[in-house]
Design a protein around this motif. Structure first.
Motif, PDB file in Angstrom:
ATOM      1  N   SER A  16       0.815  -1.216   0.000  1.00 20.43           N
ATOM      2  CA  SER A  16       0.000   0.000   0.000  1.00 20.43           C
ATOM      3  C   SER A  16       0.851   1.270   0.000  1.00 20.43           C
ATOM      4  CB  SER A  16      -0.942   0.010   1.211  1.00 20.43           C
ATOM      5  OG  SER A  16      -0.201  -0.026   2.430  1.00 20.43           O
ATOM      6  N   GLU A  17       2.044   1.199   0.593  1.00 23.87           N
ATOM      7  CA  GLU A  17       2.893   2.392   0.628  1.00 23.87           C
ATOM      8  C   GLU A  17       3.429   2.758  -0.753  1.00 23.87           C
ATOM      9  OE1 GLU A  17       7.139   0.318   1.950  1.00 23.87           O
ATOM     10  OE2 GLU A  17       5.865   1.253   3.482  1.00 23.87           O
ATOM     11  N   LEU A  18       3.435   1.805  -1.699  1.00 18.03           N
ATOM     12  CA  LEU A  18       3.858   2.109  -3.058  1.00 18.03           C
ATOM     13  C   LEU A  18       2.902   3.097  -3.725  1.00 18.03           C
ATOM     14  CD1 LEU A  18       4.933  -1.413  -4.400  1.00 18.03           C
ATOM     15  CD2 LEU A  18       6.429   0.460  -3.724  1.00 18.03           C
ATOM     16  N   ASN A  19       1.597   2.950  -3.446  1.00 18.55           N
ATOM     17  CA  ASN A  19       0.604   3.839  -4.045  1.00 18.55           C
ATOM     18  C   ASN A  19       0.779   5.282  -3.575  1.00 18.55           C
ATOM     19  OD1 ASN A  19      -0.586   1.708  -5.430  1.00 18.55           O
ATOM     20  ND2 ASN A  19      -1.960   1.223  -3.727  1.00 18.55           N
ATOM     21  N   GLN A  20       1.299   5.439  -2.385  1.00 20.96           N
ATOM     22  CA  GLN A  20       1.497   6.781  -1.836  1.00 20.96           C
ATOM     23  C   GLN A  20       2.771   7.425  -2.380  1.00 20.96           C
ATOM     24  OE1 GLN A  20       1.519   6.204   2.406  1.00 20.96           O
ATOM     25  NE2 GLN A  20      -0.429   5.101   2.407  1.00 20.96           N
ATOM     26  N   THR A  21       3.684   6.604  -2.888  1.00 23.76           N
ATOM     27  CA  THR A  21       4.988   7.109  -3.334  1.00 23.76           C
ATOM     28  C   THR A  21       5.041   7.333  -4.843  1.00 23.76           C
ATOM     29  OG1 THR A  21       6.003   5.862  -1.521  1.00 23.76           O
ATOM     30  CG2 THR A  21       7.479   6.700  -3.224  1.00 23.76           C
ATOM     31  N   TYR A  22       4.419   6.429  -5.607  1.00 25.56           N
ATOM     32  CA  TYR A  22       4.550   6.493  -7.070  1.00 25.56           C
ATOM     33  C   TYR A  22       3.176   6.679  -7.714  1.00 25.56           C
ATOM     34  CZ  TYR A  22       8.982   4.413  -5.698  1.00 25.56           C
ATOM     35  OH  TYR A  22      10.174   4.156  -5.078  1.00 25.56           O
ATOM     36  N   ARG A  23       2.998   7.805  -8.398  1.00 25.38           N
ATOM     37  CA  ARG A  23       1.741   8.114  -9.068  1.00 25.38           C
ATOM     38  C   ARG A  23       1.807   7.834 -10.567  1.00 25.38           C
ATOM     39  NH1 ARG A  23      -1.917   8.619  -4.929  1.00 25.38           N
ATOM     40  NH2 ARG A  23      -1.073   9.961  -3.275  1.00 25.38           N
ATOM     41  N   PHE A  73       7.373   4.795 -11.352  1.00 28.36           N
ATOM     42  CA  PHE A  73       7.367   3.463 -10.744  1.00 28.36           C
ATOM     43  C   PHE A  73       8.363   2.543 -11.451  1.00 28.36           C
ATOM     44  CE2 PHE A  73       5.586  -0.897 -10.422  1.00 28.36           C
ATOM     45  CZ  PHE A  73       5.719  -1.057  -9.046  1.00 28.36           C
ATOM     46  N   PHE A  74       8.395   2.601 -12.786  1.00 28.17           N
ATOM     47  CA  PHE A  74       9.306   1.732 -13.540  1.00 28.17           C
ATOM     48  C   PHE A  74      10.774   2.070 -13.254  1.00 28.17           C
ATOM     49  CE2 PHE A  74       5.802   1.462 -16.977  1.00 28.17           C
ATOM     50  CZ  PHE A  74       5.120   0.522 -16.208  1.00 28.17           C
ATOM     51  N   ASN A  75      11.039   3.305 -12.867  1.00 29.59           N
ATOM     52  CA  ASN A  75      12.409   3.728 -12.558  1.00 29.59           C
ATOM     53  C   ASN A  75      12.758   3.559 -11.077  1.00 29.59           C
ATOM     54  OD1 ASN A  75      12.903   4.493 -15.211  1.00 29.59           O
ATOM     55  ND2 ASN A  75      12.214   6.603 -14.889  1.00 29.59           N
ATOM     56  N   ALA A  76      11.819   3.050 -10.308  1.00 29.56           N
ATOM     57  CA  ALA A  76      12.025   2.943  -8.857  1.00 29.56           C
ATOM     58  C   ALA A  76      12.824   1.692  -8.507  1.00 29.56           C
ATOM     59  CB  ALA A  76      10.675   2.913  -8.139  1.00 29.56           C
ATOM     60  N   HIS A  77      13.624   1.795  -7.458  1.00 25.05           N
ATOM     61  CA  HIS A  77      14.365   0.644  -6.928  1.00 25.05           C
ATOM     62  C   HIS A  77      13.597   0.100  -5.722  1.00 25.05           C
ATOM     63  CE1 HIS A  77      17.913   1.232  -9.490  1.00 25.05           C
ATOM     64  NE2 HIS A  77      17.693   2.525  -9.331  1.00 25.05           N
ATOM     65  N   ILE A  78      12.526  -0.621  -6.023  1.00 26.69           N
ATOM     66  CA  ILE A  78      11.688  -1.169  -4.952  1.00 26.69           C
ATOM     67  C   ILE A  78      12.323  -2.441  -4.407  1.00 26.69           C
ATOM     68  CG2 ILE A  78       9.596  -0.131  -5.871  1.00 26.69           C
ATOM     69  CD1 ILE A  78       8.887  -2.786  -7.147  1.00 26.69           C
ATOM     70  N   SER A  79      11.864  -2.878  -3.240  1.00 23.00           N
ATOM     71  CA  SER A  79      12.435  -4.061  -2.597  1.00 23.00           C
ATOM     72  C   SER A  79      12.037  -5.324  -3.350  1.00 23.00           C
ATOM     73  CB  SER A  79      11.953  -4.145  -1.149  1.00 23.00           C
ATOM     74  OG  SER A  79      10.575  -4.499  -1.098  1.00 23.00           O
ATOM     75  N   GLY A  97       7.991  -8.716  -6.141  1.00 23.69           N
ATOM     76  CA  GLY A  97       7.371 -10.024  -6.341  1.00 23.69           C
ATOM     77  C   GLY A  97       5.917 -10.104  -5.951  1.00 23.69           C
ATOM     78  N   CYS A  98       5.504  -9.323  -4.946  1.00 22.02           N
ATOM     79  CA  CYS A  98       4.170  -9.490  -4.365  1.00 22.02           C
ATOM     80  C   CYS A  98       3.175  -8.393  -4.724  1.00 22.02           C
ATOM     81  CB  CYS A  98       4.272  -9.563  -2.836  1.00 22.02           C
ATOM     82  SG  CYS A  98       5.357 -10.861  -2.216  1.00 22.02           S
ATOM     83  N   CYS A  99       3.646  -7.198  -5.026  1.00 23.93           N
ATOM     84  CA  CYS A  99       2.752  -6.044  -5.137  1.00 23.93           C
ATOM     85  C   CYS A  99       2.334  -5.726  -6.567  1.00 23.93           C
ATOM     86  CB  CYS A  99       3.420  -4.809  -4.527  1.00 23.93           C
ATOM     87  SG  CYS A  99       3.927  -5.036  -2.806  1.00 23.93           S
TER      88      CYS A  99
END
Length: 269
Positions: free
Chosen positions: A145-152, A157-163, A168-170
């Motif tokens: 859910s915190e991804l929705n608050q960070t990337y609009r 989002f495609f350029n983000a270095h997510i965990s 895998g899950c989100c």
């Protein structure tokens, strides 16, 4: 003898201090989402750290009050704990030596495949009973859910270095061809790829890709990352404990030699 006991006491005090980073590493693992849901490594680390602390305290008391049997207990018990810690360090290294992410075109984040990880780690998530419990734990966190608050925007989002866990899950795997709406909501393609994870994706915010193999792989990648960090702490503590133990053995032997020499002199006079 008194001087040697003071040295042994000082060495045991250092051993007491060395137990703190071990216990701290275990506590730190409990704060990580993946580890808190799997609940495997943190408790052995914490218990081992606490046992080292207790044994070091026993050795410190034995040296301070000159209780020989307590010092002998310290030497034997600490040797056993050092061996156990060494086995744990080797074990963590062996099970985390495999597994890495795969880059995708036009994506900064990596994606993960379950078969890339060690058999031991895969067994942690292959059982449907174990995974149902882990999945329920993951879905109750704010990891996705915190991804929705960070990337609009999609490109952000495609350029983000997510965990690895978030990768895998989100979201659905990139190969599925879903269209971005927001990080946890995607439009299904007309011709869906045959990968089972593509069929597992669900825009329901409690489902997402928690049933996907990519989620299991992302979880294991997160575990590996944190276990490797904790293992560095354990390895440094192990090396320091071995050094302190050797010094303690030498000091104890010198104390016994001094005591025997003192008794010999008293008997001779």
């Amino acid at each position: 003898m008194a001087l040697s006991n003071n040295v042994i006491g000082g060495i045991n005090f250092i051993a007491m201090l060395l137990s703190i980073p071990i216990i701290g590493a275990g506590i730190w693992l409990t704060t990580d989402t993946a580890n808190s849901c799997v609940k495997f490594l943190q408790w052995p680390v914490i218990i081992l750290g606490v046992l080292i602390l207790v044994v070091a305290i026993a050795g410190f008391i034995g040296a301070f009050w000159r209780i020989s049997w307590l010092l002998i207990f310290y030497l034997i018990a600490m040797l056993v704990l050092i061996i156990l810690l060494a086995c744990l360090v080797i074990f963590v290294y062996m099970v985390t030596i495999r597994g890495s992410g795969h880059p995708e075109p036009s994506r900064a984040y990596l994606e993960y495949k379950l078969d890339d990880f060690s058999l031991f780690l895969r067994r942690r998530v292959r059982s449907s009973y174990k995974w149902d419990r882990i999945k329920g734990c993951l879905s109750s966190t704010s990891t996705c859910s915190e991804l929705n608050q960070t990337y609009r925007m999609a490109q952000d989002f495609f350029n983000a270095h997510i965990s690895p866990l978030q990768s895998g899950c989100c979201k659905p795997p990139t190969l599925c061809g879903y269209t971005f709406v927001n990080p946890t909501y995607w439009i299904s393609p007309i011709n869906m790829a045959e990968d089972m994870d593509c069929l597992q994706w669900n825009n329901d915010q409690t489902q997402l890709c928690y049933s996907c193999d990519s989620c299991k792989a992302g979880l294991l990648a997160n575990l590996e990352k944190e276990w490797k960090r904790a293992n560095i702490i354990l390895l440094i503590s192990l090396i320091a404990l071995i050094s302190v133990y050797i010094l303690g053995c030498c000091a104890f032997r010198n104390a016994k030699t001094e005591d025997m020499f003192r008794k010999y002199k008293q008997g001779y006079t």
